[in-house]
Structure formats: C-alpha cells, structure tokens
Design an enzyme around this catalytic site. Structure first.
Site, PDB file in Angstrom:
ATOM      1  CG  ASP A  83      76.374   6.334 -35.168  1.00 29.15           C
ATOM      2  OD1 ASP A  83      76.623   5.540 -34.668  1.00 29.15           O
ATOM      3  OD2 ASP A  83      75.072   6.971 -35.744  1.00 29.15           O
ATOM      4  CE  LYS A 108      73.971   3.440 -34.756  1.00 33.11           C
ATOM      5  NZ  LYS A 108      73.060   4.455 -35.334  1.00 33.11           N
ATOM      6  CB  CYS A 158      72.867   7.749 -33.769  1.00 35.96           C
ATOM      7  SG  CYS A 158      72.159   7.068 -35.464  1.00 35.96           S
TER       8      CYS A 158
END
Length: 290
Positions: A80, A192, A225
C-alpha cells in the site's frame, strides 16, 4: 500449485507468464466472489513478466534470530505505498491524518527495492483499491464498507496534477504507487479490497507458482494492512521478515510506545522476524562479495 509441486517448480529456469495467468484465472474462478473483473488480476500485474533468479542463501541479522533466505525463493512485498496513503492530496492527507512517517520511509524502501532487484529477488506490490461501483467494498452493514466510507472512498476529487480522480478507486491517481517507488516492468502489481493482501486475491497462487517461501515485508500501515498480510502469510506457512525502517503507522505515532512498535513486538514474538533495511542490504552485499 500445492506444496508437493515445489520441487518441480524450483527446477524451472523461469516461469512462463502464460502459465501464471492461466493459474490466476483458474484460482480466481474457483475461489473469488463477485463479477468477472474481480476474478482477474489487475492490468498492471498481467502485463508484468515474471522474473527468474539464480538461487543463493543469505543470512540477515534479525530478531528473534538470524533469518535465512534463498534469494531465488524470496519476494519483497510492498504494501500500500500509494498516493492515497503517502502523498499530499491523497485520502489520508485529505482526512487530516499525518503522513510524514509514511513519507519518511520511502528512501529506505527504495534502497531495498534497488538491492533486491539487483540480486534477482522478485518484487510484488499490493495496492488497496475498489471497483468504481464499490461492489467489492462489502455489504450495506459491512464494517469494511462503513469504515472506508467515513474516509470518503469513491468520492470524486481533483488530483494534484489537475486530473479528475476518485479516493481508493482502482486505476486512478489515488491508487497509483508513490512516484519514488514506481514499479518496474518485471514487478508484479496486485489490487486488494481488504486489509490483507491474501484475501480474495491471486497472491498466494502466484507465490506458490514461483516457489516463493520467504517474504520480505515493507509498506504501510504497520498495524493494519502490513500486520494483516503477515498474519495471513504465516497461516499459509510463509516465513516473513519485516523491515522496521521500511514501514510506518500513523495511529499512535508519537506515543511512548507507538502502534508501529507494538505491532512489531507482536510480529517478532509470534508471527515473523524483524530487522531493518541496512541489515538486509548488508547481507546481500556480503554474499555478492564472497
């Protein structure tokens, strides 16, 4: 491909891209919930050729003990590191969340990626992003939908470059990787739609196809995450090495013990190993010199 196929895969000099895409399609059709577009890998990932590497083992000084990894069976996971989380004008910044700690780790992540690519280690980028119609955001009472809508997911915004964009929507400026960490042609890029990189994605299938057993973890945010992905990786028997100076967490930042530090403590105790970028690069350099 199951673990019993690992020896067969390891004998291959490289991985045929068509085979990987075939596996992705089969896996997605069998396991993913949703429409056809959700069941396939991102366009960027499909376009990325799979790289091969000559195997060699390095030992990285880590906690709770040294971490051994064969570079041909390892992959760097970048979680991310995208505009919505680490760039001015992105979702976090618009929500008033301090992103300075995320921005501060970008140089270390860049150094790790450069060294890993030079050594032939595979690179996998994970990006948080939803379909334009938000059909993968969750049901009406889904916690995932509720929490993300509070941050404006799906909202149309004007990107710093003047282009129209949308918060956390696939294939927009908001979900592009931070410019200093731009993926290269041989890298794999996957979207995702939950915190874990393994949830309803092709990540596990791709790693197994590549005979990867060791994961080098970087990215943000540490306790959300990153930790979610590491937990799921451990449940699938991957051995993970987290690089503490290559990840960041806004929550609890500046407290006597931050969420970042607390998460790393849990990880090194039960789920993974913890080191830093300097130790990883030093291990690669020592092996190359030897």
């Amino acid at each position: 491909m199951g673990r019993d196929k690992a020896k067969e895969v390891s004998r291959l000099r490289g991985v045929n891209r068509r085979e990987v895409l075939g596996l992705i399609g089969a896996t997605a059709a069998a396991s993913l919930v949703g429409g056809a577009s959700e069941q396939s890998a991102s366009a960027e990932q499909m376009a990325a050729p799979i790289q091969s590497a000559k195997g060699r083992t390095i030992n990285v000084d880590a906690t709770p003990q040294s971490f051994a990894m064969d570079t041909a069976r390892s992959a760097v996971i970048v979680v991310d590191m995208q505009n919505d989380f680490g760039t001015k004008g992105g979702m976090f910044d618009r929500a008033g969340i301090d992103i300075s700690m995320i921005q501060s780790v970008v140089p270390a992540v860049a150094r790790v990626l450069a060294s890993a690519r030079h050594a032939g280690v595979k690179i996998v980028y994970l990006k948080m992003g939803f379909r334009p119609d938000l059909s993968d955001l969750g049901t009406a009472d889904s916690p995932n939908r509720e929490r993300h809508l509070r941050l404006g997911v799906g909202k149309t915004v004007r990107a710093p470059n003047g282009a129209e964009s949308r918060i956390l929507i696939r294939d927009t400026w908001n979900t592009e990787i931070i410019p200093d960490l731009t993926p290269q042609a041989d890298d794999i890029v996957l979207y995702k739609h939950r915190f874990s990189g393994f949830y309803q994605t092709e990540l596990d299938a791709i790693l197994k196809k590549l005979d990867v057993t060791r994961l080098l973890i970087t990215g943000c945010t540490t306790s959300v995450c990153v930790e979610s992905t590491v937990r799921d990786a451990m449940f699938r028997d991957y051995r993970c090495l987290l690089l503490r100076d290559c990840m960041a967490e806004p929550m609890g930042y500046g407290l006597p013990r931050s969420n970042h530090e607390a998460s790393l403590l849990v990880m090194q105790t039960l789920f993974a190993w913890v080191s830093d970028s300097g130790e990883f690069i030093k291990a690669l350099d020592a092996q190359a010199a030897g």
